[in-house]
Design a protein around this motif. Sequence first.
Motif, PDB file in Angstrom:
ATOM      1  N   ASP A   1       5.465  -8.653  15.150  1.00 53.51           N
ATOM      2  CA  ASP A   1       4.159  -8.918  14.537  1.00 53.51           C
ATOM      3  C   ASP A   1       3.166  -7.767  14.707  1.00 53.51           C
ATOM      4  OD1 ASP A   1       2.466 -10.632  13.014  1.00 53.51           O
ATOM      5  OD2 ASP A   1       1.347 -11.022  14.869  1.00 53.51           O
TER       6      ASP A   1
ATOM      7  N   LEU B   1       4.220  -5.257  12.068  1.00 52.02           N
ATOM      8  CA  LEU B   1       4.122  -5.690  10.675  1.00 52.02           C
ATOM      9  C   LEU B   1       2.696  -6.048  10.250  1.00 52.02           C
ATOM     10  CD1 LEU B   1       7.317  -7.925  10.450  1.00 52.02           C
ATOM     11  CD2 LEU B   1       6.988  -5.663   9.468  1.00 52.02           C
ATOM     12  N   ARG B   2       1.833  -6.428  11.186  1.00 48.07           N
ATOM     13  CA  ARG B   2       0.479  -6.863  10.837  1.00 48.07           C
ATOM     14  C   ARG B   2      -0.324  -5.797  10.085  1.00 48.07           C
ATOM     15  NH1 ARG B   2      -2.073  -7.721  15.622  1.00 48.07           N
ATOM     16  NH2 ARG B   2      -0.652  -9.451  16.016  1.00 48.07           N
TER      17      ARG B   2
ATOM     18  N   ARG C   1       0.942  -5.749   6.579  1.00 50.56           N
ATOM     19  CA  ARG C   1       0.514  -6.954   5.846  1.00 50.56           C
ATOM     20  C   ARG C   1      -0.943  -6.840   5.402  1.00 50.56           C
ATOM     21  NH1 ARG C   1       3.361 -10.524  10.208  1.00 50.56           N
ATOM     22  NH2 ARG C   1       5.401 -10.748   9.244  1.00 50.56           N
ATOM     23  N   ASN C   2      -1.768  -6.218   6.244  1.00 50.64           N
ATOM     24  CA  ASN C   2      -3.181  -6.075   5.888  1.00 50.64           C
ATOM     25  C   ASN C   2      -3.390  -5.111   4.721  1.00 50.64           C
ATOM     26  OD1 ASN C   2      -3.925  -7.850   7.899  1.00 50.64           O
ATOM     27  ND2 ASN C   2      -4.325  -6.250   9.395  1.00 50.64           N
TER      28      ASN C   2
ATOM     29  N   LEU D   1      -1.059  -4.571   2.236  1.00 47.73           N
ATOM     30  CA  LEU D   1      -0.429  -5.079   1.021  1.00 47.73           C
ATOM     31  C   LEU D   1      -1.265  -6.199   0.410  1.00 47.73           C
ATOM     32  CD1 LEU D   1       3.318  -5.300   2.129  1.00 47.73           C
ATOM     33  CD2 LEU D   1       2.269  -3.602   0.662  1.00 47.73           C
TER      34      LEU D   1
ATOM     35  N   ASN E   1      -1.971  -9.875  -1.180  1.00 51.16           N
ATOM     36  CA  ASN E   1      -1.437 -11.192  -0.859  1.00 51.16           C
ATOM     37  C   ASN E   1      -0.496 -11.652  -1.975  1.00 51.16           C
ATOM     38  OD1 ASN E   1      -0.925 -13.686   0.196  1.00 51.16           O
ATOM     39  ND2 ASN E   1      -3.001 -14.463  -0.079  1.00 51.16           N
ATOM     40  N   THR E   2       0.768 -11.867  -1.632  1.00 52.43           N
ATOM     41  CA  THR E   2       1.754 -12.268  -2.640  1.00 52.43           C
ATOM     42  C   THR E   2       2.185 -13.718  -2.467  1.00 52.43           C
ATOM     43  OG1 THR E   2       3.522 -11.397  -1.234  1.00 52.43           O
ATOM     44  CG2 THR E   2       2.639  -9.935  -2.946  1.00 52.43           C
TER      45      THR E   2
ATOM     46  N   ASP F   1       6.732 -12.322   1.796  1.00 53.64           N
ATOM     47  CA  ASP F   1       6.193 -11.281   2.658  1.00 53.64           C
ATOM     48  C   ASP F   1       7.019 -10.007   2.461  1.00 53.64           C
ATOM     49  OD1 ASP F   1       4.889  -9.863   4.602  1.00 53.64           O
ATOM     50  OD2 ASP F   1       5.888 -10.869   6.276  1.00 53.64           O
TER      51      ASP F   1
ATOM     52  N   SER G   1       6.208  -7.066   3.798  1.00 52.90           N
ATOM     53  CA  SER G   1       5.969  -6.102   4.871  1.00 52.90           C
ATOM     54  C   SER G   1       7.248  -5.681   5.601  1.00 52.90           C
ATOM     55  CB  SER G   1       4.929  -6.630   5.852  1.00 52.90           C
ATOM     56  OG  SER G   1       5.350  -7.824   6.449  1.00 52.90           O
TER      57      SER G   1
END
Length: 95
Positions: free
Chosen positions: A56, A59-60, A63-64, A66, A68-69, A73, A75
């Motif tokens: 996490d 990857l966090r 994710r921030n 990219l 929102n899909t 996910d 990431s």
Amino acid sequence: MTGLVALYQIIDLLTSALVMLIIIQFIIGLLFAFNVVSQSNDFLMAFYNSINRFLDPILRPIRNMLPNTGAIDFSPLVLIIVLQIIMIVLGSIIF
């Protein structure tokens, strides 16, 4: 020069281990999502949670960045691609 090659091989080994953990996390997540394995399986849930706690922080930030899909996910895929690009660049510099 052999020191750089050894360092490259160590980084390659660590990168491969990280990619394997990402793939294992993905597969266990799919098994939970499609109810192939129950989330009440304590061993698998503890293993999955420990992998998530490890991955996490890595990857966090991805994710921030990219968009929102929804439920998908991307990431982990982005991280794998970035790691492979880094290994290609390092390999071309060293060799």
